[in-house]
Design an enzyme around this catalytic site. Sequence first.
Site, PDB file in Angstrom:
ATOM      1  N   THR A   1       0.816  -1.220   0.000  1.00  0.00           N
ATOM      2  CA  THR A   1       0.000   0.000   0.000  1.00  0.00           C
ATOM      3  C   THR A   1       0.848   1.268   0.000  1.00  0.00           C
ATOM      4  OG1 THR A   1      -1.809  -1.120   1.116  1.00  0.00           O
ATOM      5  CG2 THR A   1      -1.728   1.256   1.379  1.00  0.00           C
TER       6      THR A   1
ATOM      7  N   THR B   1       1.588  -4.591   4.120  1.00  0.00           N
ATOM      8  CA  THR B   1       1.434  -4.969   5.529  1.00  0.00           C
ATOM      9  C   THR B   1       0.780  -6.337   5.696  1.00  0.00           C
ATOM     10  OG1 THR B   1      -0.680  -3.820   5.658  1.00  0.00           O
ATOM     11  CG2 THR B   1       1.285  -2.568   6.294  1.00  0.00           C
ATOM     12  N   ASP B   2       0.101  -6.820   4.647  1.00  0.00           N
ATOM     13  CA  ASP B   2      -0.605  -8.110   4.770  1.00  0.00           C
ATOM     14  C   ASP B   2       0.330  -9.258   5.158  1.00  0.00           C
ATOM     15  OD1 ASP B   2      -2.784  -6.663   3.977  1.00  0.00           O
ATOM     16  OD2 ASP B   2      -3.071  -7.674   2.056  1.00  0.00           O
TER      17      ASP B   2
HETATM   18  N1  ASP Z   1      -3.208  -3.748   2.894  1.00  0.00           N
HETATM   19  C1  ASP Z   1      -1.934  -4.055   2.391  1.00  0.00           C
HETATM   20  C2  ASP Z   1      -0.890  -3.046   2.792  1.00  0.00           C
HETATM   21  O1  ASP Z   1      -1.131  -2.411   3.772  1.00  0.00           O
HETATM   22  C3  ASP Z   1      -1.850  -4.454   0.996  1.00  0.00           C
HETATM   23  C4  ASP Z   1      -0.614  -5.267   0.807  1.00  0.00           C
HETATM   24  O2  ASP Z   1      -0.217  -6.025   1.705  1.00  0.00           O
HETATM   25  O3  ASP Z   1       0.006  -5.144  -0.237  1.00  0.00           O
HETATM   26  O4  ASP Z   1       0.125  -2.870   2.201  1.00  0.00           O
END
Ligand code: ASP
Length: 332
Positions: free
Chosen positions: A16, A92-93
């Site tokens: 993200t 973050t995933d």
């Molecule tokens: N929600 C995720 C992030 O915070 C999307 C990902 O992991 O690419 O990056």
Amino acid sequence: MSKLRSRVLVVSLGGTITMTGAARGGVSPTLGAADLLQDLPHLSAVADVESLTLMRKPGASLSFDDLGMLAALLVERLADTDLNGAVVVQGTDTIEETAFALDILVQSGKPVVVTGAMRPPQAAGCDGPANLLSSVIVAADAASRSRGALVVLNDEIHAARFVRKGHTTLPSSFRSSHGPVGFVVEGQARFAFPASTAPGPRRESKGRFAPVALLSIALGDDGRMIGAHREAGYKGAVVEGLGAGHVPANLAPLLGDLASSIPVVLTSRVQLGPTLTQTYSFAGSEMDLLERGLISGGSLGSAKARILLALLLGAEATSDEIRSAFDASAHS
Ligand code: ASP
């Protein structure tokens, strides 16, 4: 005498923090490490920063091969005496998994910090620039050495082995069972505890990951997936049980049977707290499952237990070595 400036490598994988508007709506990864650094003029006061864009992927598409490649790159680059530390920027995933894999695979003693953002760059109050700045501050600081891989978001410094993603959207998403190990305050890393002088448990690994299944168990599960996992050729499995490590009674013999052919680690779907070992004795309880040959994942969440088992199996560890690695890692 002027203090030597720190040098930090920032490697970006996507996530993200790198996402911008896509033609079909929504956001997807487009920016590289150099783009992210451009928005951070304050960085020049902290360290000399070198940027490297390795990939532009969402966290969910990172692979074991990507983690192996990243770890090898960091081991090689951190051997460079001029480099003080490294920051990995990603989705973050899967920060939990990457950070824990680097905790195992990169043991140079120099800081390795993993970060990302919960809000994309164009969102009001986007957290990416602050997270990246705090991460470089931590990576540049000698006080961050010998603490294993760290995860820095929301000005909190977490140990990779304990941190979990605890919320799908909040900038305060990342939490550790024992709380953060430190904070970034007034542009400085402040740790709550001194770094350990004793080396952490060494988990020998060649950076190869074997296929490990993750089975999440829920109320009313009839176990039909358990046979399918075996037939699919997994070399090990993590069973994410209920509560302190429980499954429906009818699944216990099936899991015991699976554990007689491949290593099966027991974790919990509950976010915080360890699986137990000697409290419940009903059919399908943790005592029943451990007696049937499952290995306790202790305080490791399922995602981390799967990384550890995949690396151990990738290094052709014996059953005893797998058990003792989990004992050492899971019960701290
Ligand atoms: N929600 C995720 C992030 O915070 C999307 C990902 O992991 O690419 O990056």
